[in-house]
Scaffold this motif. Structure first.
Motif, PDB file in Angstrom:
ATOM      1  N   ASP A  18      30.686  35.497  37.339  1.00 18.19           N
ATOM      2  CA  ASP A  18      30.747  35.855  38.752  1.00 18.19           C
ATOM      3  C   ASP A  18      29.347  36.123  39.313  1.00 18.19           C
ATOM      4  O   ASP A  18      29.014  35.674  40.414  1.00 18.19           O
ATOM      5  N   LEU A  19      28.525  36.838  38.569  1.00 18.75           N
ATOM      6  CA  LEU A  19      27.158  37.106  39.017  1.00 18.75           C
ATOM      7  C   LEU A  19      26.375  35.811  39.189  1.00 18.75           C
ATOM      8  O   LEU A  19      25.635  35.639  40.158  1.00 18.75           O
ATOM      9  N   ARG A  20      26.552  34.877  38.250  1.00 19.60           N
ATOM     10  CA  ARG A  20      25.866  33.586  38.347  1.00 19.60           C
ATOM     11  C   ARG A  20      26.338  32.807  39.570  1.00 19.60           C
ATOM     12  O   ARG A  20      25.529  32.190  40.261  1.00 19.60           O
ATOM     13  N   LYS A  21      27.626  32.860  39.861  1.00 18.02           N
ATOM     14  CA  LYS A  21      28.169  32.175  41.042  1.00 18.02           C
ATOM     15  C   LYS A  21      27.585  32.751  42.324  1.00 18.02           C
ATOM     16  O   LYS A  21      27.476  32.059  43.329  1.00 18.02           O
TER      17      LYS A  21
ATOM     18  N   GLU B 240      28.588  45.730  36.899  1.00 19.30           N
ATOM     19  CA  GLU B 240      27.684  44.609  37.192  1.00 19.30           C
ATOM     20  C   GLU B 240      26.233  45.057  37.070  1.00 19.30           C
ATOM     21  O   GLU B 240      25.399  44.365  36.486  1.00 19.30           O
ATOM     22  N   GLN B 241      25.939  46.228  37.613  1.00 23.01           N
ATOM     23  CA  GLN B 241      24.567  46.751  37.543  1.00 23.01           C
ATOM     24  C   GLN B 241      24.176  47.041  36.098  1.00 23.01           C
ATOM     25  O   GLN B 241      23.050  46.761  35.691  1.00 23.01           O
ATOM     26  N   GLN B 242      25.100  47.568  35.295  1.00 24.34           N
ATOM     27  CA  GLN B 242      24.813  47.832  33.885  1.00 24.34           C
ATOM     28  C   GLN B 242      24.494  46.536  33.145  1.00 24.34           C
ATOM     29  O   GLN B 242      23.583  46.498  32.314  1.00 24.34           O
ATOM     30  N   ILE B 243      25.253  45.489  33.435  1.00 26.27           N
ATOM     31  CA  ILE B 243      24.994  44.202  32.781  1.00 26.27           C
ATOM     32  C   ILE B 243      23.611  43.693  33.154  1.00 26.27           C
ATOM     33  O   ILE B 243      22.831  43.297  32.284  1.00 26.27           O
ATOM     34  N   LEU B 244      23.272  43.724  34.436  1.00 25.94           N
ATOM     35  CA  LEU B 244      21.946  43.258  34.868  1.00 25.94           C
ATOM     36  C   LEU B 244      20.832  44.102  34.258  1.00 25.94           C
ATOM     37  O   LEU B 244      19.776  43.587  33.901  1.00 25.94           O
ATOM     38  N   ASN B 245      21.085  45.400  34.118  1.00 21.11           N
ATOM     39  CA  ASN B 245      20.078  46.282  33.525  1.00 21.11           C
ATOM     40  C   ASN B 245      19.942  46.066  32.018  1.00 21.11           C
ATOM     41  O   ASN B 245      18.890  46.336  31.448  1.00 21.11           O
ATOM     42  N   THR B 246      21.005  45.614  31.371  1.00 25.03           N
ATOM     43  CA  THR B 246      21.011  45.448  29.921  1.00 25.03           C
ATOM     44  C   THR B 246      20.454  44.087  29.500  1.00 25.03           C
ATOM     45  O   THR B 246      19.860  43.969  28.427  1.00 25.03           O
ATOM     46  N   LEU B 247      20.641  43.080  30.340  1.00 25.09           N
ATOM     47  CA  LEU B 247      20.138  41.754  29.986  1.00 25.09           C
ATOM     48  C   LEU B 247      18.618  41.775  29.892  1.00 25.09           C
ATOM     49  O   LEU B 247      17.943  42.284  30.791  1.00 25.09           O
ATOM     50  N   PRO B 248      18.078  41.211  28.822  1.00 27.22           N
ATOM     51  CA  PRO B 248      16.621  41.186  28.676  1.00 27.22           C
ATOM     52  C   PRO B 248      15.991  40.108  29.555  1.00 27.22           C
ATOM     53  O   PRO B 248      16.652  39.138  29.941  1.00 27.22           O
TER      54      PRO B 248
ATOM     55  N   VAL C 267      32.949  40.780  29.888  1.00 25.55           N
ATOM     56  CA  VAL C 267      31.519  40.515  30.097  1.00 25.55           C
ATOM     57  C   VAL C 267      31.340  39.091  30.586  1.00 25.55           C
ATOM     58  O   VAL C 267      30.609  38.836  31.549  1.00 25.55           O
ATOM     59  N   SER C 268      32.014  38.157  29.934  1.00 24.62           N
ATOM     60  CA  SER C 268      31.903  36.747  30.286  1.00 24.62           C
ATOM     61  C   SER C 268      32.320  36.490  31.736  1.00 24.62           C
ATOM     62  O   SER C 268      31.633  35.773  32.472  1.00 24.62           O
TER      63      SER C 268
ATOM     64  N   GLU D  67      23.680  43.418  48.940  1.00 24.14           N
ATOM     65  CA  GLU D  67      24.976  43.275  48.313  1.00 24.14           C
ATOM     66  C   GLU D  67      25.218  44.464  47.394  1.00 24.14           C
ATOM     67  O   GLU D  67      24.354  44.857  46.635  1.00 24.14           O
ATOM     68  N   LYS D  68      26.403  45.000  47.472  1.00 25.10           N
ATOM     69  CA  LYS D  68      26.755  46.124  46.612  1.00 25.10           C
ATOM     70  C   LYS D  68      27.278  45.588  45.282  1.00 25.10           C
ATOM     71  O   LYS D  68      28.155  44.749  45.240  1.00 25.10           O
ATOM     72  N   LEU D  69      26.706  46.077  44.218  1.00 25.00           N
ATOM     73  CA  LEU D  69      27.158  45.708  42.885  1.00 25.00           C
ATOM     74  C   LEU D  69      28.014  46.834  42.329  1.00 25.00           C
ATOM     75  O   LEU D  69      27.754  48.009  42.591  1.00 25.00           O
ATOM     76  N   SER D  70      29.004  46.448  41.547  1.00 29.31           N
ATOM     77  CA  SER D  70      29.795  47.480  40.875  1.00 29.31           C
ATOM     78  C   SER D  70      28.913  48.128  39.806  1.00 29.31           C
ATOM     79  O   SER D  70      27.883  47.574  39.412  1.00 29.31           O
ATOM     80  N   ASN D  71      29.338  49.255  39.337  1.00 32.27           N
ATOM     81  CA  ASN D  71      28.598  49.954  38.292  1.00 32.27           C
ATOM     82  C   ASN D  71      28.437  49.066  37.058  1.00 32.27           C
ATOM     83  O   ASN D  71      27.363  48.994  36.468  1.00 32.27           O
TER      84      ASN D  71
END
Length: 139
Positions: A81-84, A44-52, A75-76, A38-42
């Motif tokens: 959307d990522l969780r869904k 989305e990827q930043q959020i996943l990279n930032t979450l601890p 962000v919310s 699955e392709k993530l937007s930039n």
């Protein structure tokens, strides 16, 4: 080797134990091990990279928005959307809570149970409202 800790080989001659977060023995990525290519937007990827990783390091929505230079609402929406889509993002609504990448079974089930309680509460409200259904016609 302790359960939940994976040893990594950082060079051909040196073995290092990674302890900054627990990795499963199988070595899959927590955030999208079950995702197809699955392709993530930039963003989305930043959020996943930032979450601890892990509940103990949870980050607040305000701090995440600040770090990414976007507003809380955006962000919310992206996190929802990522969780869904099945990404393992947990949240702790207690004081000093926040969002994090789920890494343990306990974190996973706490998240599922919290969401299930919310669904049950909403269903109770819907059922109470539907008692008055006959008074209203659908347009």
């Amino acid at each position: 080797m302790k359960k939940g800790i994976k040893k990594a080989i950082t060079s051909p001659t040196k073995e290092t134990v990674i302890t900054d977060h627990k990795r499963p023995i199988h070595g899959f990525c927590y955030t999208h091990f079950n995702m197809e290519d699955e392709k993530l937007s930039n963003l989305e990827q930043q959020i996943l990279n930032t979450l601890p990783a892990g509940r103990k390091q949870a980050i607040t929505l305000n701090k995440l928005a600040y770090l990414l230079h976007i507003n809380k609402k955006r962000v919310s929406v992206i996190v929802a959307d990522l969780r869904k889509r099945g990404y393992l993002i947990g949240s702790n609504r207690q004081s000093h809570g926040g969002m994090y990448l789920i890494v343990t079974s306990n974190e996973f089930w706490e998240t599922v149970n919290t969401l299930q309680k919310s669904v049950n509460s909403q269903q109770t409200i819907i059922n109470a409202l539907l008692k008055h259904e006959e008074r209203f016609t659908r347009e």
